[in-house]
Write a protein that holds these residues in place. Sequence first.
Motif, PDB file in Angstrom:
ATOM      1  N   ARG A 186       0.816  -1.219   0.000  1.00 37.92           N
ATOM      2  CA  ARG A 186       0.000   0.000   0.000  1.00 37.92           C
ATOM      3  C   ARG A 186       0.849   1.268   0.000  1.00 37.92           C
ATOM      4  O   ARG A 186       0.557   2.217  -0.705  1.00 37.92           O
ATOM      5  N   GLU A 187       1.891   1.267   0.840  1.00 37.89           N
ATOM      6  CA  GLU A 187       2.757   2.453   0.928  1.00 37.89           C
ATOM      7  C   GLU A 187       3.430   2.747  -0.407  1.00 37.89           C
ATOM      8  O   GLU A 187       3.458   3.900  -0.852  1.00 37.89           O
ATOM      9  N   LEU A 188       3.982   1.710  -1.046  1.00 41.07           N
ATOM     10  CA  LEU A 188       4.660   1.934  -2.325  1.00 41.07           C
ATOM     11  C   LEU A 188       3.650   2.362  -3.391  1.00 41.07           C
ATOM     12  O   LEU A 188       3.930   3.265  -4.181  1.00 41.07           O
ATOM     13  N   LYS A 248       1.881   6.428  -6.886  1.00 43.91           N
ATOM     14  CA  LYS A 248       0.563   6.730  -7.438  1.00 43.91           C
ATOM     15  C   LYS A 248       0.096   5.687  -8.455  1.00 43.91           C
ATOM     16  O   LYS A 248      -0.116   5.992  -9.626  1.00 43.91           O
ATOM     17  N   CYS A 249       0.036   4.451  -7.978  1.00 42.84           N
ATOM     18  CA  CYS A 249      -0.462   3.366  -8.814  1.00 42.84           C
ATOM     19  C   CYS A 249      -1.319   2.450  -7.948  1.00 42.84           C
ATOM     20  O   CYS A 249      -1.472   2.688  -6.755  1.00 42.84           O
ATOM     21  N   SER A 250      -1.866   1.418  -8.546  1.00 43.00           N
ATOM     22  CA  SER A 250      -2.741   0.521  -7.791  1.00 43.00           C
ATOM     23  C   SER A 250      -1.932  -0.457  -6.943  1.00 43.00           C
ATOM     24  O   SER A 250      -0.775  -0.760  -7.234  1.00 43.00           O
ATOM     25  N   VAL A 251      -2.588  -0.947  -5.913  1.00 43.94           N
ATOM     26  CA  VAL A 251      -2.003  -1.959  -5.040  1.00 43.94           C
ATOM     27  C   VAL A 251      -1.702  -3.222  -5.849  1.00 43.94           C
ATOM     28  O   VAL A 251      -0.676  -3.879  -5.634  1.00 43.94           O
ATOM     29  N   ILE A 252      -2.552  -3.543  -6.796  1.00 43.33           N
ATOM     30  CA  ILE A 252      -2.370  -4.727  -7.632  1.00 43.33           C
ATOM     31  C   ILE A 252      -1.066  -4.637  -8.427  1.00 43.33           C
ATOM     32  O   ILE A 252      -0.352  -5.624  -8.582  1.00 43.33           O
ATOM     33  N   THR A 253      -0.747  -3.443  -8.908  1.00 42.96           N
ATOM     34  CA  THR A 253       0.495  -3.237  -9.670  1.00 42.96           C
ATOM     35  C   THR A 253       1.709  -3.548  -8.805  1.00 42.96           C
ATOM     36  O   THR A 253       2.603  -4.290  -9.214  1.00 42.96           O
ATOM     37  N   VAL A 254       1.741  -3.007  -7.598  1.00 37.66           N
ATOM     38  CA  VAL A 254       2.884  -3.234  -6.700  1.00 37.66           C
ATOM     39  C   VAL A 254       2.926  -4.694  -6.267  1.00 37.66           C
ATOM     40  O   VAL A 254       4.007  -5.292  -6.181  1.00 37.66           O
ATOM     41  N   LYS A 255       1.769  -5.278  -6.016  1.00 35.90           N
ATOM     42  CA  LYS A 255       1.722  -6.694  -5.637  1.00 35.90           C
ATOM     43  C   LYS A 255       2.350  -7.551  -6.732  1.00 35.90           C
ATOM     44  O   LYS A 255       3.115  -8.477  -6.449  1.00 35.90           O
ATOM     45  N   ARG A 256       2.085  -7.220  -7.987  1.00 35.19           N
ATOM     46  CA  ARG A 256       2.663  -7.961  -9.116  1.00 35.19           C
ATOM     47  C   ARG A 256       4.185  -7.799  -9.140  1.00 35.19           C
ATOM     48  O   ARG A 256       4.920  -8.760  -9.357  1.00 35.19           O
ATOM     49  N   VAL A 257       4.660  -6.570  -8.928  1.00 35.95           N
ATOM     50  CA  VAL A 257       6.111  -6.308  -8.915  1.00 35.95           C
ATOM     51  C   VAL A 257       6.777  -7.136  -7.822  1.00 35.95           C
ATOM     52  O   VAL A 257       7.767  -7.835  -8.069  1.00 35.95           O
ATOM     53  N   GLN A 264       5.087 -13.455   6.188  1.00 40.78           N
ATOM     54  CA  GLN A 264       3.721 -13.136   6.577  1.00 40.78           C
ATOM     55  C   GLN A 264       3.711 -12.357   7.879  1.00 40.78           C
ATOM     56  O   GLN A 264       4.333 -12.752   8.855  1.00 40.78           O
ATOM     57  N   GLY A 265       3.064 -11.221   7.869  1.00 43.20           N
ATOM     58  CA  GLY A 265       2.923 -10.422   9.085  1.00 43.20           C
ATOM     59  C   GLY A 265       4.058  -9.455   9.362  1.00 43.20           C
ATOM     60  O   GLY A 265       3.919  -8.560  10.180  1.00 43.20           O
ATOM     61  N   THR A 266       5.219  -9.628   8.686  1.00 43.05           N
ATOM     62  CA  THR A 266       6.331  -8.700   8.953  1.00 43.05           C
ATOM     63  C   THR A 266       6.707  -7.864   7.740  1.00 43.05           C
ATOM     64  O   THR A 266       7.267  -6.790   7.889  1.00 43.05           O
ATOM     65  N   GLY A 267       6.460  -8.356   6.535  1.00 42.70           N
ATOM     66  CA  GLY A 267       6.727  -7.539   5.359  1.00 42.70           C
ATOM     67  C   GLY A 267       7.590  -8.202   4.314  1.00 42.70           C
ATOM     68  O   GLY A 267       7.873  -9.400   4.372  1.00 42.70           O
ATOM     69  N   THR A 268       8.026  -7.388   3.358  1.00 40.15           N
ATOM     70  CA  THR A 268       8.837  -7.852   2.236  1.00 40.15           C
ATOM     71  C   THR A 268      10.243  -7.299   2.389  1.00 40.15           C
ATOM     72  O   THR A 268      10.428  -6.106   2.629  1.00 40.15           O
ATOM     73  N   TYR A 269      11.213  -8.190   2.230  1.00 42.14           N
ATOM     74  CA  TYR A 269      12.620  -7.861   2.453  1.00 42.14           C
ATOM     75  C   TYR A 269      13.445  -8.172   1.210  1.00 42.14           C
ATOM     76  O   TYR A 269      13.092  -9.042   0.417  1.00 42.14           O
ATOM     77  N   VAL A 270      14.582  -7.507   1.096  1.00 38.66           N
ATOM     78  CA  VAL A 270      15.539  -7.820   0.045  1.00 38.66           C
ATOM     79  C   VAL A 270      16.211  -9.139   0.420  1.00 38.66           C
ATOM     80  O   VAL A 270      16.677  -9.307   1.550  1.00 38.66           O
ATOM     81  N   ALA A 271      16.219 -10.066  -0.517  1.00 43.23           N
ATOM     82  CA  ALA A 271      16.814 -11.384  -0.286  1.00 43.23           C
ATOM     83  C   ALA A 271      18.325 -11.323  -0.495  1.00 43.23           C
ATOM     84  O   ALA A 271      18.855 -10.371  -1.074  1.00 43.23           O
ATOM     85  N   LYS A 272      18.994 -12.367  -0.031  1.00 46.28           N
ATOM     86  CA  LYS A 272      20.435 -12.491  -0.268  1.00 46.28           C
ATOM     87  C   LYS A 272      20.618 -12.816  -1.752  1.00 46.28           C
ATOM     88  O   LYS A 272      20.012 -13.752  -2.265  1.00 46.28           O
ATOM     89  N   VAL A 273      21.446 -12.017  -2.408  1.00 39.97           N
ATOM     90  CA  VAL A 273      21.698 -12.215  -3.832  1.00 39.97           C
ATOM     91  C   VAL A 273      23.193 -12.444  -4.015  1.00 39.97           C
ATOM     92  O   VAL A 273      24.002 -11.575  -3.697  1.00 39.97           O
TER      93      VAL A 273
END
Length: 133
Positions: free
Chosen positions: A42-44, A49-58, A72-81
């Motif tokens: 939602r924040e992003l 200024k785009c839909s939640v669905i767009t960010v969810k897809r990204v 779940q419950g804590t958020g999305t993080y950058v993974a080890k690359v």
Amino acid sequence: MRLPIQINEQSAEPLYHQIEVQLRALIVSGQLEEGTLLPSIRELAQSVKCSVITVKRVYSDLEGEGLLRTRQGTGTYVAKVGEQERDRHKYASVIEALEQALMAGKRMQCTEEEMKELFEESLRQHYKQGGEA
């Protein structure tokens, strides 16, 4: 956290692609380090200024590529690359951009020689002036 993602509303590129390309670049370049908590969907969406669905897809696409992980419950993080993975993404992004430039040149009926000259001139100007990423 505010991500430095800018949308060009006049671009023919879909919004999700603009966001995905920029977020991937931030991760692959190391500007977003492993473990960095990303804004909620939602924040992003509000910030660009785009839909939640767009960010969810990204987020989903980048998670599928192994660049993000969601808890779940804590958020999305950058993974080890890993370095090899980082290089693979880096080169794939550059090749995609070069291919788009080549297609634009062909549409404008530039010759191969003209394209080489344009590329070399752009390369000189960009690195001479310390151009933007």
